[in-house]
Design a protein around this motif. Structure first.
Motif, mmCIF file in Angstrom:
data_model
loop_
_atom_site.group_PDB
_atom_site.id
_atom_site.type_symbol
_atom_site.label_atom_id
_atom_site.label_comp_id
_atom_site.label_asym_id
_atom_site.label_seq_id
_atom_site.Cartn_x
_atom_site.Cartn_y
_atom_site.Cartn_z
ATOM 1 N N TRP A 122 20.184 16.208 15.898
ATOM 2 C CA TRP A 122 21.556 16.524 15.489
ATOM 3 C C TRP A 122 22.127 15.343 14.724
ATOM 4 N N TYR A 123 22.898 15.652 13.695
ATOM 5 C CA TYR A 123 23.482 14.622 12.840
ATOM 6 C C TYR A 123 25.002 14.690 12.866
ATOM 7 N N VAL A 124 25.622 13.530 12.701
ATOM 8 C CA VAL A 124 27.057 13.449 12.475
ATOM 9 C C VAL A 124 27.212 13.087 11.007
ATOM 10 N N LYS A 125 27.924 13.935 10.265
ATOM 11 C CA LYS A 125 28.121 13.721 8.835
ATOM 12 C C LYS A 125 29.602 13.468 8.560
ATOM 13 N N VAL A 126 29.868 12.639 7.554
ATOM 14 C CA VAL A 126 31.228 12.388 7.102
ATOM 15 C C VAL A 126 31.409 13.124 5.787
ATOM 16 N N GLU A 127 32.455 13.945 5.710
ATOM 17 C CA GLU A 127 32.749 14.717 4.505
ATOM 18 C C GLU A 127 31.562 15.581 4.080
ATOM 19 N N GLU B 45 39.065 7.892 15.974
ATOM 20 C CA GLU B 45 39.321 6.559 15.421
ATOM 21 C C GLU B 45 39.854 6.606 13.996
ATOM 22 N N ASN B 46 39.633 7.717 13.313
ATOM 23 C CA ASN B 46 40.016 7.826 11.898
ATOM 24 C C ASN B 46 40.978 8.987 11.662
ATOM 25 N N LYS B 47 41.979 9.093 12.536
ATOM 26 C CA LYS B 47 42.980 10.165 12.430
ATOM 27 C C LYS B 47 43.764 10.037 11.139
ATOM 28 N N PRO B 48 44.234 11.100 10.547
ATOM 29 C CA PRO B 48 43.990 12.491 10.895
ATOM 30 C C PRO B 48 42.590 12.911 10.455
ATOM 31 N N ALA B 49 41.959 13.746 11.263
ATOM 32 C CA ALA B 49 40.589 14.164 10.979
ATOM 33 C C ALA B 49 40.298 15.488 11.665
ATOM 34 N N THR B 50 39.257 16.146 11.169
ATOM 35 C CA THR B 50 38.767 17.351 11.828
ATOM 36 C C THR B 50 37.293 17.147 12.147
#
Length: 66
Positions: free
Chosen positions: A15-20, A44-49
């Motif tokens: 499983w991967y965590v991707k940004v954008e 840690e990087n609010k606002p975020a989904t």
């Protein structure tokens, strides 16, 4: 707002965590660990989904961090 995604590799063995939804930032053996890491990054990087995908790459859950 940043968007983080927890997604499986092609055969769902990792499983991967991707940004954008670009290149993966981190790889995990277990889905639960990837979700925890994704939640931490989003918090840690609010606002975020955080979008969590199933093994079939369908949206299973989406969480918002304000």
């Amino acid at each position: 707002m940043r968007n983080y995604t927890v997604a499986p590799n092609k055969d769902a063995t990792a499983w991967y965590v991707k940004v954008e939804d670009v290149a993966p930032t981190q790889k995990y053996d277990k889905k639960d660990k990837a979700i925890e890491a994704g939640e931490q990054l989003a918090a840690e990087n609010k606002p975020a989904t955080l979008t969590i995908l199933t093994n079939a790459h369908e949206v299973a859950d989406e969480r918002t961090f304000k």
